[in-house]
Enzyme design. Structure first.
Site, PDB file in Angstrom:
ATOM      1  N   ASP A  93      78.788  55.652 -19.375  1.00 49.83           N
ATOM      2  CA  ASP A  93      78.938  55.925 -20.867  1.00 49.83           C
ATOM      3  C   ASP A  93      78.975  54.583 -21.564  1.00 49.83           C
ATOM      4  O   ASP A  93      79.060  53.604 -21.255  1.00 49.83           O
ATOM      5  CB  ASP A  93      80.351  56.695 -20.568  1.00 49.83           C
ATOM      6  CG  ASP A  93      81.012  56.710 -22.254  1.00 49.83           C
ATOM      7  OD1 ASP A  93      80.373  57.473 -23.085  1.00 49.83           O
ATOM      8  OD2 ASP A  93      82.267  56.223 -22.368  1.00 49.83           O
ATOM      9  N   ASP A  95      80.541  54.132 -25.426  1.00 49.20           N
ATOM     10  CA  ASP A  95      81.609  54.051 -26.274  1.00 49.20           C
ATOM     11  C   ASP A  95      83.007  54.041 -25.386  1.00 49.20           C
ATOM     12  O   ASP A  95      83.201  54.802 -24.633  1.00 49.20           O
ATOM     13  CB  ASP A  95      81.957  55.062 -27.317  1.00 49.20           C
ATOM     14  CG  ASP A  95      80.825  55.027 -28.330  1.00 49.20           C
ATOM     15  OD1 ASP A  95      80.243  53.859 -28.511  1.00 49.20           O
ATOM     16  OD2 ASP A  95      80.486  56.172 -28.948  1.00 49.20           O
ATOM     17  N   GLU A 102      84.546  52.907 -30.319  1.00 47.84           N
ATOM     18  CA  GLU A 102      83.879  54.309 -30.336  1.00 47.84           C
ATOM     19  C   GLU A 102      82.998  54.240 -31.491  1.00 47.84           C
ATOM     20  O   GLU A 102      83.382  54.199 -32.798  1.00 47.84           O
ATOM     21  CB  GLU A 102      84.947  55.445 -30.779  1.00 47.84           C
ATOM     22  CG  GLU A 102      85.828  55.869 -29.533  1.00 47.84           C
ATOM     23  CD  GLU A 102      85.144  56.667 -28.410  1.00 47.84           C
ATOM     24  OE1 GLU A 102      84.071  57.325 -28.725  1.00 47.84           O
ATOM     25  OE2 GLU A 102      85.704  56.455 -27.304  1.00 47.84           O
ATOM     26  N   SER A 182      75.206  58.462 -23.483  1.00 45.77           N
ATOM     27  CA  SER A 182      75.960  58.463 -24.668  1.00 45.77           C
ATOM     28  C   SER A 182      75.974  59.672 -25.598  1.00 45.77           C
ATOM     29  O   SER A 182      74.829  60.178 -25.787  1.00 45.77           O
ATOM     30  CB  SER A 182      76.051  57.277 -25.360  1.00 45.77           C
ATOM     31  OG  SER A 182      76.995  57.147 -26.439  1.00 45.77           O
ATOM     32  N   GLY A 183      77.082  59.991 -26.001  1.00 43.23           N
ATOM     33  CA  GLY A 183      76.931  61.046 -27.032  1.00 43.23           C
ATOM     34  C   GLY A 183      77.049  60.608 -28.279  1.00 43.23           C
ATOM     35  O   GLY A 183      76.985  61.021 -29.461  1.00 43.23           O
TER      36      GLY A 183
END
Length: 299
Positions: A93, A95, A102, A182-183
């Site tokens: 991931d 963030d 973030e 990642s989102g």
């Protein structure tokens, strides 16, 4: 990435050391609690927008406060160690894992909508609302233009978590492939990948869309990470494309934990050196607060 913590605050607990435990391998979805608790974490100093350290933020960890340490999975079992050492690939991931921030919250703050967006981030990353709904809602609060994103990246370059650069180098030296899942958005993650010498093809993330004049149009909803369960899907695609026998996912949030499923990651490591999520930490195969623990266990 997960939880409602202000952009100037991170959580940190002193590192544990790599010791082989005689406790058998426990599936990721088994709750594990110990009766005692110890609390400590650190806040980051306020800093001017143009004074960010683009490499490491470890020198900004100050001021002891409190965070729980009540888990029995901070020491890896023999089964977990075997999976970690023998993995063909490791997915991170970004963030609050690879980076201390973030990304979307920082961009929103830069554009004047930080508090409202951070609240949505907390809801999304705790799993209380579908990720795609939260992503669209957050972006609609500030509609970032292409020029704003570029200015943001110039004034607030990525800040890597302490030890991540060394860990990625160690993984590569051990012939393990490294991916970023990642989102967040490619526009903001590409510089991170470049700093860590991770090829763009190894990035799975969302894409901001802009018009001919640089105006915000939305995001590409065809990316797997644009919706709930997307990280699990990305991990499955990576595994199938490369025919990996074993794969590890490292992250701090519920969307990262989702990747630990049949056909996905064999091992989920919760990194809580930036933000601590109790439910995620409890359900991890291995809980770490310092990347040095992972590095030392590769020797």
């Amino acid at each position: 990435m997960e939880g409602l913590v202000g952009s100037s605050q991170v959580t940190h607990i002193p590192p544990t050391h790599c010791r082989q435990s005689l406790v058998p391998f426990v599936p990721a979805l088994s709750l594990k609690f110990a009766p005692s608790s110890y609390r400590c974490h650190f806040r980051m100093k306020n800093h001017p927008n143009n004074s960010f350290n683009p490499i490491v933020a470890s020198d900004q960890l100050l001021e002891e406060t409190s965070v729980p340490n009540q888990y029995d999975n901070t020491q890896p079992s023999k089964g977990v160690l075997k999976l970690w050492r023998n993995a063909n690939a490791v997915c991170f991931d970004v963030d609050s894992t690879v980076c201390v921030d973030e990304g979307i919250d920082e961009l929103a703050e830069f554009c004047g909508a930080g508090k409202a967006v951070a609240e949505w981030t907390a809801r999304a990353m705790s799993g209380s609302v579908p990720f795609e709904e939260a992503l669209a809602a957050r972006l609609s609060l500030f509609n970032p233009s292409q020029s704003q994103v570029q200015e943001f990246l110039e004034k607030r370059p990525p800040r890597l978590s302490p030890g991540i650069d060394e860990l990625v180098k160690k993984l590569k030296a051990n012939d393990k492939d490294v991916f970023l899942i990642s989102g967040g958005f490619r526009q903001m993650i590409n510089p991170v990948a470049s700093m860590l010498s991770i090829p763009p093809v190894n990035i799975f993330a969302n894409q901001l869309l802009f018009g001919s004049s640089g105006e915000f149009l939305g995001f590409d909803n065809s990316e797997p990470t644009s919706r709930s369960g997307g990280k699990a899907k990305a991990v499955q695609q990576i595994r199938e494309a490369h025919n990996y026998k074993s794969l590890v996912m490292i992250g701090d949030g519920a969307t990262d934990l989702e990747a630990r499923k049949p056909g996905g990651a064999d091992l989920f490591v919760c990194y809580a050196g930036v933000q601590h999520r109790a439910a995620v930490a409890a359900n991890a195969d291995w809980l770490v607060f310092d990347f040095k623990d992972l590095i030392s266990c590769l020797d």
